[in-house]
Design an enzyme around this catalytic site. Structure first.
Site, mmCIF file in Angstrom:
data_model
loop_
_atom_site.group_PDB
_atom_site.id
_atom_site.type_symbol
_atom_site.label_atom_id
_atom_site.label_comp_id
_atom_site.label_asym_id
_atom_site.label_seq_id
_atom_site.Cartn_x
_atom_site.Cartn_y
_atom_site.Cartn_z
ATOM 1 N N LYS A 92 6.303 -6.404 7.242
ATOM 2 C CA LYS A 92 6.110 -6.113 8.661
ATOM 3 C C LYS A 92 5.658 -7.401 9.330
ATOM 4 C CE LYS A 92 1.319 -4.618 8.397
ATOM 5 N NZ LYS A 92 0.347 -3.621 8.785
ATOM 6 N N CYS A 130 0.796 -1.234 0.000
ATOM 7 C CA CYS A 130 0.000 0.000 0.000
ATOM 8 C C CYS A 130 0.824 1.277 0.000
ATOM 9 C CB CYS A 130 -0.954 -0.007 1.190
ATOM 10 S SG CYS A 130 -2.241 -1.244 0.975
HETATM 11 P P1 NAD Z 1 -4.904 -8.600 -3.553
HETATM 12 O O1 NAD Z 1 -3.981 -8.558 -4.713
HETATM 13 O O2 NAD Z 1 -4.537 -9.350 -2.337
HETATM 14 O O3 NAD Z 1 -6.334 -9.187 -4.040
HETATM 15 C C1 NAD Z 1 -7.007 -8.776 -5.181
HETATM 16 C C2 NAD Z 1 -7.895 -9.935 -5.634
HETATM 17 O O4 NAD Z 1 -8.736 -9.490 -6.704
HETATM 18 C C3 NAD Z 1 -7.136 -11.141 -6.164
HETATM 19 O O5 NAD Z 1 -7.559 -12.306 -5.475
HETATM 20 C C4 NAD Z 1 -7.508 -11.202 -7.649
HETATM 21 O O6 NAD Z 1 -7.580 -12.533 -8.147
HETATM 22 C C5 NAD Z 1 -8.880 -10.542 -7.636
HETATM 23 N N1 NAD Z 1 -9.280 -9.978 -8.924
HETATM 24 C C6 NAD Z 1 -8.553 -9.225 -9.785
HETATM 25 N N2 NAD Z 1 -9.317 -8.893 -10.864
HETATM 26 C C7 NAD Z 1 -10.535 -9.421 -10.640
HETATM 27 C C8 NAD Z 1 -11.753 -9.415 -11.370
HETATM 28 N N3 NAD Z 1 -11.852 -8.772 -12.548
HETATM 29 N N4 NAD Z 1 -12.812 -10.065 -10.866
HETATM 30 C C9 NAD Z 1 -12.733 -10.702 -9.685
HETATM 31 N N5 NAD Z 1 -11.606 -10.747 -8.941
HETATM 32 C C10 NAD Z 1 -10.538 -10.129 -9.432
HETATM 33 O O7 NAD Z 1 -5.229 -7.080 -3.213
HETATM 34 P P2 NAD Z 1 -5.538 -6.435 -1.777
HETATM 35 O O8 NAD Z 1 -4.282 -6.317 -0.998
HETATM 36 O O9 NAD Z 1 -6.725 -7.128 -1.185
HETATM 37 O O10 NAD Z 1 -5.959 -4.961 -2.231
HETATM 38 C C11 NAD Z 1 -7.177 -4.692 -2.889
HETATM 39 C C12 NAD Z 1 -7.382 -3.189 -2.911
HETATM 40 O O11 NAD Z 1 -7.530 -2.707 -1.567
HETATM 41 C C13 NAD Z 1 -6.220 -2.377 -3.492
HETATM 42 O O12 NAD Z 1 -6.727 -1.252 -4.137
HETATM 43 C C14 NAD Z 1 -5.425 -1.973 -2.270
HETATM 44 O O13 NAD Z 1 -4.690 -0.799 -2.489
HETATM 45 C C15 NAD Z 1 -6.543 -1.724 -1.278
HETATM 46 N N6 NAD Z 1 -6.142 -1.864 0.130
HETATM 47 C C16 NAD Z 1 -5.302 -2.855 0.503
HETATM 48 C C17 NAD Z 1 -4.959 -2.981 1.845
HETATM 49 C C18 NAD Z 1 -3.999 -4.052 2.300
HETATM 50 O O14 NAD Z 1 -3.530 -3.974 3.432
HETATM 51 N N7 NAD Z 1 -3.680 -5.054 1.481
HETATM 52 C C19 NAD Z 1 -5.496 -2.106 2.801
HETATM 53 C C20 NAD Z 1 -6.389 -1.129 2.378
HETATM 54 C C21 NAD Z 1 -6.712 -1.016 1.031
#
Ligand code: NAD
Length: 436
Positions: A323, A262
């Site tokens: 982390k 992030c």
């Molecule tokens: P991630 O990569 O762990 O998961 C994303 C998931 O989306 C994957 O499982 C992927 O297969 C799926 N995906 C992609 N395209 C798709 C589609 N067209 N249809 C269905 N599924 C699909 O990502 P994450 O870490 O969960 O982050 C997701 C969002 O949340 C990002 O924008 C990130 O910046 C934000 N975010 C993340 C965190 C964190 O700590 N990881 C915290 C707050 C916000």
């Protein structure tokens, strides 16, 4: 309430499980059918404390289901969350292709009144873009709201269940009403934690929060460097400034630089967006530059104190995750340290309680993976602590002293006390610590 969450990664899976935990009927969708099959068997692809039992219990109760078919989600849900990834593009901007693809596909399917909430971290204006895409492709009776997520990996369940705040960006009162009902179980305690605003402000809030936190880290890392140069102790300085309630104690820890999925990408995306809008954020550009430099600080300390030449040296690395309490190694400072050590010809032996598989996908067999911290340290010329896992906090120093070839510890998290380590016969270097 009948909900769907699109994307079952760190955010989508946690949100889906927590919404089910409070009695909602949740369908989680992911494009990765293998992941879906594993999730149906309660096999959680990520390390997140408390997540596996929560997924299991809610699947058993029939409140949480997984599918790779978006049409099922549309048939099922009154509120659909988009929680797919928004990785960085080459130029630093956020890649919205997954978010917009989901919006286009939803548009073809939605026929009933539905709320679409963007939970992914997305640049300002994205909720409006999603709304436009939905309408352009024929969706009717859809309301789009921005609902950025603030959970932290490693404490995601706790953060989601007891959030500091929930931000919902919409000016549509019926949508506010639905979101109020949905989030009531999470925001009931501790005053008003549900904050409504317009979508653009909600989107900026997410980036501004991460930018502020990253700024504190880079600030403390620079203060630490200054402390080292002038013979002061950043540990004391941190206590001294944190006692000021205007500053506060949280997030004042110097370290090996911020990483993860992030902060780095969100800082770059905000920089890109502010440039694009003609209001460049110079402060943030410096935050990023400082962080890039900080990621090399541990490597430089190894070179300085274990040198000259690392080609004959064995370096133990404790911690690979960016982390503690996560298996995520995306942009982890450990990757930069190890990459530099390998370029210098050192042999690297690493241990991490949960991130070894993730690291193996990066380094393959170019480093050795030890089953425990002592196996990593055995015969090592230097031990580098990169991640602040609890496991590393009170090691058996007598044992370490016996098994290491040289008693040299470079501590990227300031886990140990310089005086004590010196008394135990170690050469010890933290970040910004005053040495006896
Ligand atoms: P991630 O990569 O762990 O998961 C994303 C998931 O989306 C994957 O499982 C992927 O297969 C799926 N995906 C992609 N395209 C798709 C589609 N067209 N249809 C269905 N599924 C699909 O990502 P994450 O870490 O969960 O982050 C997701 C969002 O949340 C990002 O924008 C990130 O910046 C934000 N975010 C993340 C965190 C964190 O700590 N990881 C915290 C707050 C916000």
């Amino acid at each position: 309430m009948r909900l769907a969450v699109i994307g079952s990664g760190y955010v989508g899976l946690v949100a889906g499980a927590c919404f089910a935990e409070t009695g909602n009927d949740v369908l989680c969708v992911d494009a990765d059918s293998e992941k879906v099959a594993r999730l149906r068997r309660n096999q959680i692809p990520i390390h997140e404390p408390g997540l596996e039992p929560m997924v299991r219990r809610n699947q058993d109760a029939g409140r949480l289901r997984f599918t790779d078919r978006l049409e099922e989600a549309v048939e099922h849900a009154r509120v659909i969350f988009i929680a797919v990834g928004t990785p960085p593009m080459e130029d630093g901007s956020a890649d919205l292709s997954h978010v917009l693809e989901v919006a286009r596909n939803l548009a073809r399917l939605i026929r009933e009144p539905t709320i679409v909430a963007t939970k992914s971290t997305v640049p300002v204006g994205t909720a409006a873009r999603v709304d436009a895409v939905l309408r352009e492709h024929g969706a009717v009776a859809v309301e789009v709201c921005a609902n950025p997520e603030f959970l932290k990996e490693g404490a995601a369940i706790e953060d989601f269940m007891r959030p500091d705040r929930v931000i919902v960006g919409t000016e549509h009162e019926p949508t506010r009403e639905v979101m109020r009902e949905l989030y009531a179980p999470f925001t009931r305690q501790g005053g008003e934690r549900l904050i409504f605003m317009d979508p653009a402000s909600a989107e900026v809030t997410k980036y501004a929060a991460n930018a502020m936190l990253a700024t504190r880290i880079s600030f403390m890392n620079q203060v630490a460097g200054y402390c080292e140069a002038v013979g002061a102790d950043v540990h004391r300085v941190r206590q001294g400034i944190g006692a000021d309630h205007r500053i506060g104690r949280a997030f004042l820890y110097p370290g090996p630089g911020y990483g993860g999925s992030c902060f780095p990408k969100d800082i770059r995306a905000l920089l890109h967006s502010s440039d694009e809008h003609g209001v460049p954020m110079e402060l943030l550009a410096a935050v990023e530059t400082v962080n890039e430099r900080q990621k090399r600080v541990l490597l430089e300390k190894v070179r300085r104190f274990a040198g000259p030449g690392l080609s004959e040296k064995v370096v133990a690395v404790w911690g690979l995750a960016f982390k503690a309490e996560t298996d995520d190694v995306r942009e982890s400072p450990a990757l930069a340290v190890i990459q530099g050590l390998l370029e210098d010809g050192a042999s690297v032996r690493a241990h991490d309680p949960h991130a070894m598989e993730s690291a193996r996908r990066v380094f393959g067999d170019r480093i050795a993976y030890a089953d425990n911290p002592y196996e990593a340290a055995s015969g090592a010329d230097v031990l580098v602590v990169v991640t602040e896992w609890l496991l590393f906090r009170t090691p058996d120093f007598d044992r370490l002293g016996r098994i290491m070839r040289h008693r040299l510890i470079i501590d990227g998290r300031n886990l140990y006390e310089p005086d004590r380590l010196q008394a135990l016969g170690f050469e010890y270097h933290g970040i910004g610590r005053r040495h006896p």
